[in-house]
Design a protein around this motif. Structure first.
Motif, short mmCIF file in Angstrom:
data_model
loop_
_atom_site.label_atom_id
_atom_site.label_comp_id
_atom_site.label_asym_id
_atom_site.label_seq_id
_atom_site.Cartn_x
_atom_site.Cartn_y
_atom_site.Cartn_z
N UNK A 277 0.82 -1.21 0.00
CA UNK A 277 0.00 0.00 0.00
C UNK A 277 0.86 1.27 0.00
N UNK A 278 2.08 1.21 0.54
CA UNK A 278 2.90 2.42 0.66
C UNK A 278 3.37 2.92 -0.71
N UNK A 279 4.06 2.09 -1.53
CA UNK A 279 4.43 2.60 -2.86
C UNK A 279 3.21 2.89 -3.74
N UNK A 280 2.15 2.11 -3.59
CA UNK A 280 0.93 2.35 -4.37
C UNK A 280 0.35 3.73 -4.05
N UNK A 309 -8.62 -2.39 2.50
CA UNK A 309 -7.29 -2.42 3.15
C UNK A 309 -6.51 -3.69 2.89
N UNK A 310 -6.67 -4.27 1.71
CA UNK A 310 -6.04 -5.56 1.43
C UNK A 310 -4.55 -5.45 1.20
N UNK A 311 -4.11 -4.31 0.72
CA UNK A 311 -2.67 -4.14 0.43
C UNK A 311 -1.89 -3.63 1.63
N UNK A 312 -2.57 -3.47 2.75
CA UNK A 312 -1.89 -3.02 3.96
C UNK A 312 -1.05 -4.11 4.61
#
Length: 314
Positions: A277-280, A309-312
């Motif tokens: 989620x951070x680079x996205x 929140x799946x990419x967290x």
């Protein structure tokens, strides 16, 4: 209205289990229900078994097991459960996914025990009869089990496939054309690359001469291949490759400091210091400031609502 997804009734907290209880999966009722319209089914209740009831188990040939009462093998529910699954598969042809109760002789999708004459389960695992009927009727539909959804990677993969499946169904409903098919593939370029760069290329070659084929025929082949690729779990390596490709669209628009920060964030994701989620989020921030029409089309940056929140955690 949300995306229609089938689910074992007990996972929604309904007291339909053989012991009169449930297996409430809060992920479904507290998170996914905001975006999915769940269609609950309990096949054992559906074929007329009571609540509570004597438990059943699978016995015999793993490839074609029988569903019988644990206390009395003469009580055989095989035909009823299979027929019920076939009926529901026909009735619910508009589903875009299914969540099954694990280990269930009716609903289990993976690793269901099939007992042998010696009283022990076979080394090979079976599949619940209701789940098997649905899987055979809709082999490309995303399906998953309750237990496996506790794994962040499997959870993200399943839900992303549900949204892609829905996206495809909407395309089909709008009327297929070669142009729409090419546009769909273009929109899923980086999503496919994240799952398998090699298969992305093969899908592109499949469509290269799409105009020489009937659109329905090429679309059927393409969709089967698409869902197979998306079933592959994307890795940090392949995600990093995609992130770096997308980063390239910003090289003439960011300052040196911004480019360095973005490169560092992507590398920290690569080394598992940061979740995806951070680079996205940083990429989306930059593209909000520096819009790019090609990147704006890509499903990769927004495959499903951020609120999930799946990419967290991946």
């Amino acid at each position: 209205m949300g995306i229609k997804v089938g689910i074992s009734s007990c996972l929604l907290g309904e007291n339909v289990r053989f012991d009169g209880g449930h297996k409430h999966l809060r992920l479904c009722t507290e998170s996914l229900s905001r975006f999915f319209d769940f269609v609950p089914e309990c096949p054992e209740v559906g074929i007329g078994m009571g609540i509570p009831r004597k438990p059943i188990r699978l016995v015999g040939d793993v490839a074609s097991p029988q569903a019988v009462a644990v206390h009395d093998y003469r009580l055989n529910y095989t035909e009823k459960l299979t027929a019920f699954g076939q009926q529901k598969a026909h009735e619910h042809s508009d589903l875009c996914g299914y969540i099954f109760m694990k280990n269930s002789p009716s609903c289990g999708l993976f690793r269901v025990k099939v007992y042998q004459e010696n009283g022990y389960p076979a080394a090979e695992a079976g599949r619940g009869l209701y789940a098997d009927a649905l899987k055979k009727a809709h082999p490309l539909m995303p399906m998953e089990e309750s237990g496996r959804l506790n794994d962040p990677l499997l959870r993200e993969n399943f839900i992303s496939r549900v949204f892609a499946y829905y996206d495809w169904q909407q395309l089909v409903k709008s009327g297929l054309s070669h142009h729409k098919l090419i546009n769909f593939h273009t929109r899923y370029k980086y999503t496919l690359m994240a799952h398998s760069p090699k298969d992305y290329g093969e899908l592109g070659r499949m469509l290269a001469d799409a105009g020489n084929h009937e659109v329905e025929a090429i679309a059927e082949r393409y969709f089967a291949a698409l869902m197979a690729v998306l079933s592959t779990i994307a890795s940090r390596k392949t995600h990093t490759n995609v992130l770096m490709h997308i980063q390239g669209y910003l090289k003439k628009k960011l300052s040196s400091a911004e480019k360095q920060e973005l490169a560092d964030i992507i590398d920290r994701y690569r080394t598992a210091e940061l979740p995806l989620i951070v680079p996205i989020t940083l990429l989306k921030h930059h593209f909000n400031n520096h819009p790019d029409p090609y990147i704006a089309k890509q499903a990769y940056l927004q495959p499903y609502p951020d609120a999930l929140s799946l990419r967290n955690t991946i």
